[in-house]
Design a protein around this motif. Structure first.
Motif, PDB file in Angstrom:
ATOM      1  N   UNK A  98       0.118   5.804  -4.282  1.00  0.00           N
ATOM      2  CA  UNK A  98      -0.822   6.378  -3.313  1.00  0.00           C
ATOM      3  C   UNK A  98      -0.236   6.349  -1.905  1.00  0.00           C
ATOM      4  N   UNK A  99       0.489   5.263  -1.564  1.00  0.00           N
ATOM      5  CA  UNK A  99       1.145   5.184  -0.255  1.00  0.00           C
ATOM      6  C   UNK A  99       2.226   6.260  -0.148  1.00  0.00           C
ATOM      7  N   UNK A 100       2.943   6.484  -1.233  1.00  0.00           N
ATOM      8  CA  UNK A 100       3.984   7.516  -1.254  1.00  0.00           C
ATOM      9  C   UNK A 100       3.391   8.885  -0.936  1.00  0.00           C
ATOM     10  N   UNK A 101       2.278   9.214  -1.568  1.00  0.00           N
ATOM     11  CA  UNK A 101       1.622  10.503  -1.325  1.00  0.00           C
ATOM     12  C   UNK A 101       1.169  10.612   0.124  1.00  0.00           C
ATOM     13  N   UNK A 136       6.692  -5.799  -1.949  1.00  0.00           N
ATOM     14  CA  UNK A 136       8.015  -5.176  -2.114  1.00  0.00           C
ATOM     15  C   UNK A 136       7.982  -3.743  -2.623  1.00  0.00           C
ATOM     16  N   UNK A 137       7.073  -3.412  -3.557  1.00  0.00           N
ATOM     17  CA  UNK A 137       7.039  -2.049  -4.089  1.00  0.00           C
ATOM     18  C   UNK A 137       6.559  -1.051  -3.042  1.00  0.00           C
ATOM     19  N   UNK A 138       5.610  -1.464  -2.197  1.00  0.00           N
ATOM     20  CA  UNK A 138       5.161  -0.590  -1.115  1.00  0.00           C
ATOM     21  C   UNK A 138       6.271  -0.426  -0.080  1.00  0.00           C
ATOM     22  N   UNK A 139       6.982  -1.510   0.198  1.00  0.00           N
ATOM     23  CA  UNK A 139       8.075  -1.430   1.171  1.00  0.00           C
ATOM     24  C   UNK A 139       9.164  -0.478   0.691  1.00  0.00           C
ATOM     25  N   UNK A 140       9.415  -0.417  -0.610  1.00  0.00           N
ATOM     26  CA  UNK A 140      10.397   0.516  -1.149  1.00  0.00           C
ATOM     27  C   UNK A 140       9.987   1.959  -0.885  1.00  0.00           C
ATOM     28  N   UNK A 141       8.680   2.225  -0.881  1.00  0.00           N
ATOM     29  CA  UNK A 141       8.192   3.569  -0.601  1.00  0.00           C
ATOM     30  C   UNK A 141       8.342   3.899   0.882  1.00  0.00           C
ATOM     31  N   UNK A 142       8.120   2.922   1.748  1.00  0.00           N
ATOM     32  CA  UNK A 142       8.184   3.155   3.187  1.00  0.00           C
ATOM     33  C   UNK A 142       9.606   3.172   3.731  1.00  0.00           C
ATOM     34  N   UNK A 184      -9.137   4.152  -4.068  1.00  0.00           N
ATOM     35  CA  UNK A 184      -8.046   4.586  -4.947  1.00  0.00           C
ATOM     36  C   UNK A 184      -6.713   3.971  -4.573  1.00  0.00           C
ATOM     37  N   UNK A 185      -6.631   3.337  -3.418  1.00  0.00           N
ATOM     38  CA  UNK A 185      -5.350   2.800  -2.964  1.00  0.00           C
ATOM     39  C   UNK A 185      -5.292   1.287  -3.033  1.00  0.00           C
ATOM     40  N   UNK A 186      -6.435   0.649  -3.117  1.00  0.00           N
ATOM     41  CA  UNK A 186      -6.486  -0.810  -3.064  1.00  0.00           C
ATOM     42  C   UNK A 186      -6.209  -1.474  -4.405  1.00  0.00           C
ATOM     43  N   UNK A 187      -6.082  -0.678  -5.478  1.00  0.00           N
ATOM     44  CA  UNK A 187      -5.788  -1.223  -6.806  1.00  0.00           C
ATOM     45  C   UNK A 187      -4.629  -0.447  -7.425  1.00  0.00           C
ATOM     46  N   UNK A 228      10.709   7.682  -9.327  1.00  0.00           N
ATOM     47  CA  UNK A 228      10.223   6.781 -10.371  1.00  0.00           C
ATOM     48  C   UNK A 228       9.134   5.835  -9.881  1.00  0.00           C
ATOM     49  N   UNK A 229       8.535   6.142  -8.745  1.00  0.00           N
ATOM     50  CA  UNK A 229       7.451   5.294  -8.209  1.00  0.00           C
ATOM     51  C   UNK A 229       6.265   5.283  -9.166  1.00  0.00           C
ATOM     52  N   UNK A 230       5.707   4.091  -9.376  1.00  0.00           N
ATOM     53  CA  UNK A 230       4.567   3.937 -10.273  1.00  0.00           C
ATOM     54  C   UNK A 230       3.340   3.470  -9.493  1.00  0.00           C
ATOM     55  N   UNK A 231       2.237   3.408 -10.207  1.00  0.00           N
ATOM     56  CA  UNK A 231       0.978   3.000  -9.584  1.00  0.00           C
ATOM     57  C   UNK A 231       1.127   1.641  -8.892  1.00  0.00           C
TER      58      UNK A 231
END
Length: 511
Positions: free
Chosen positions: A265-268, A293-299, A457-460, A508-511
């Motif tokens: 969701x952050x990626x979008x 870490x996964x959110x940081x990879x998107x940013x 939709x973004x908090x989970x 390859x970003x996932x939920x």
């Protein structure tokens, strides 16, 4: 012969007689030792009934009289108990006892200990010009609800011996931008405006804030804390920064991000808004625990491109404020970037700004340039209904804005709004709007600009689709919904934009 026989039958008899003889010969000394021991035990027993504040020597004797634990018990405590906490006593409190007055009235006394909350917690301070400053922090909410704390601003130039205005003080103007939403702490913005420029000669100096409690609920005390809010080194001030054209056209100030956020969701969200706001835009993300870490990879790709700044504000969690101190964070962002952008936007990462197809963000903002502030209408989207007009196995691979297309059409209710400001005319701000501006505010932006809200939709980190339907209109739990494909139609262009800007690193970003 009898003695020999007794010695044979009772071999310990000789030792017993020897012991009795020694005791008999030492009887006076033994009596003296027993008497001293009896006196000492009696004295210790009496000390147990003495008041603890009578003297320190009594406590010392108690400690001396106490027996140490057995060695086995000591080993057990050492193995299972945490190490002792070092206690630092700054001053010893003298307890005030109740007293009986001459008229027979019993005067009761009240003893105070400790501090309920801090008087002031400084986050930041920024110049608003050559003669004005903004100091942003937290303060005890009960202090501001039940008392009248005051702030005095003082400028101390480094070259005080050569400066004629060596003691420059003005009353600080207090702003409480969170409108009473604070918890233990409330947000305070102190405006310090001097009658003439200070430090404009480039000599540097210090801005001090003298924060007084105004009694703080205790009318006998008015405590004052002196805070070094800002320090400027000689030659560091550039007065042209306050009038120079801003670096950005649009800057996003995000509230505190917390929780287990969805990387997809952050990626979008970030790809969509970088495309919308364009090259002269910037996004300030405040990490209150949500940028894992996964959110940081998107940013990270957008940070490397210069579009995103991530600030770690997790330390503010120590202080119990409203919603991870989001009012504190947005006010810091306002003053930190006040002169770097023409427009500043305040909304959340589950909200997507949209302008009609015949318009662009630039044309809309130009039409609103006469206003310091405008609010943006909300379009509420379902966070669980997904439109099934394709193969069911493919829908889960689509972006959230492609499949969450059911819009809440309830009429006649007041929905929250978000907003944008021209920050040079704003002194303090909130989450949904500001009440501390110079200039006009308009709420009549219907049809010009809006935002789609995908609440929850973004908090989970889960698949948002909970129910697949293929109706254009329906009711769920009494709430009417209709299909709105506006954001879905924009998704393809956003995906192409992301691929062109940062390549396939997030494919390859996932939920």
């Amino acid at each position: 012969m009898v003695k020999d026989k007794d010695a044979i039958e009772n071999p310990n008899l000789k030792d017993k007689k020897m012991f009795i003889g020694i005791v008999w010969n030492c009887a006076p000394e033994l009596k003296l030792v027993l008497s001293a021991l009896l006196f000492f035990c009696s004295l210790v027993t009496l000390f147990q009934f003495f008041p603890s504040h009578l003297s320190f020597s009594v406590q010392d004797l108690r400690n001396c009289a106490s027996l140490p634990p057995p060695s086995s018990a000591l080993k057990l405590v050492t193995a299972s108990s945490p190490p002792p906490v070092e206690i630092q006593i700054q001053h010893r409190h003298v307890k005030q006892e109740d007293v009986v007055l001459q008229n027979g009235v019993v005067k009761r006394n009240f003893n105070t200990y400790g501090t309920a909350a801090y008087n002031f917690i400084l986050m930041s301070a920024y110049r608003g010009g050559v003669d004005t400053f903004a100091v942003i922090g937290l303060s005890s909410k009960p202090l501001h609800v039940f008392s009248k704390p005051t702030y005095l601003c003082q400028w101390l130039p480094h070259n005080a011996t050569q400066n004629q205005n060596q003691n420059i003080t003005v009353p600080g103007s207090k702003i409480l931008p969170d409108w009473g939403y604070g918890r233990v702490y409330t947000v305070v913005v102190v405006n310090c405006t001097f009658p003439f420029p200070v430090g404009a000669d480039g000599g540097g100096g210090q801005l001090l804030i003298h924060a007084s409690t105004g009694g703080g609920g205790d009318s006998n005390f008015n405590l004052t804390d002196t805070i070094e809010a800002l320090s400027e080194t000689p030659g560091s001030l550039n007065p042209l920064q306050f009038s120079a054209p801003p670096k950005y056209d649009y800057l996003y100030c995000g509230s505190s991000l917390y929780g287990n956020l969805s990387p997809q969701r952050i990626r979008e969200w970030i790809a969509y808004h970088v495309k919308m706001f364009g090259e002269k835009s910037h996004f300030v993300i405040h990490d209150a625990g949500g940028v894992h870490p996964e959110v940081m990879e998107v940013l990270r790709p957008w940070v490397e491109k210069g579009y995103v700044t991530v600030q770690d504000v997790r330390e503010q969690e120590r202080f119990d404020g409203y919603y991870h101190n989001q009012f504190l964070i947005v006010n810091d962002c306002l003053h930190r970037y006040r002169f770097t952008t023409k427009w500043m936007f305040f909304f959340d990462v589950d909200e997507f700004i949209f302008v009609p197809k015949k318009s662009t963000i630039n044309t809309v903002m130009d039409s609103l340039s006469d206003y310091t502030q405008f609010t943006i209408e909300q379009r509420t989207m379902s966070n669980k209904l997904c439109y099934l007009d394709d193969h069911a196995g493919k829908i889960y691979r689509k972006w959230g804005i492609e499949k969450l297309v059911y819009r809440d059409t309830v009429k006649g209710i007041r929905r929250d709004r978000k907003y944008a400001v021209q920050p040079r005319n704003v002194f303090a701000t909130g989450v949904h709007m500001s009440e501390n501006t110079v200039g006009k505010t308009t709420h009549k932006t219907e049809g010009k600009i809006m935002y789609y809200h995908y609440h929850g939709t973004i908090s989970e980190r889960r698949e948002p689709c909970r129910q697949l339907v293929n109706k254009t209109e329906m009711k769920v739990g009494g709430t009417p919904y209709m299909v709105d494909k506006t954001m879905r139609e924009a998704a393809f262009a956003v995906k192409r934009f992301e691929l062109r800007m940062i390549g396939s690193v997030l494919i390859r970003t996932r939920q």
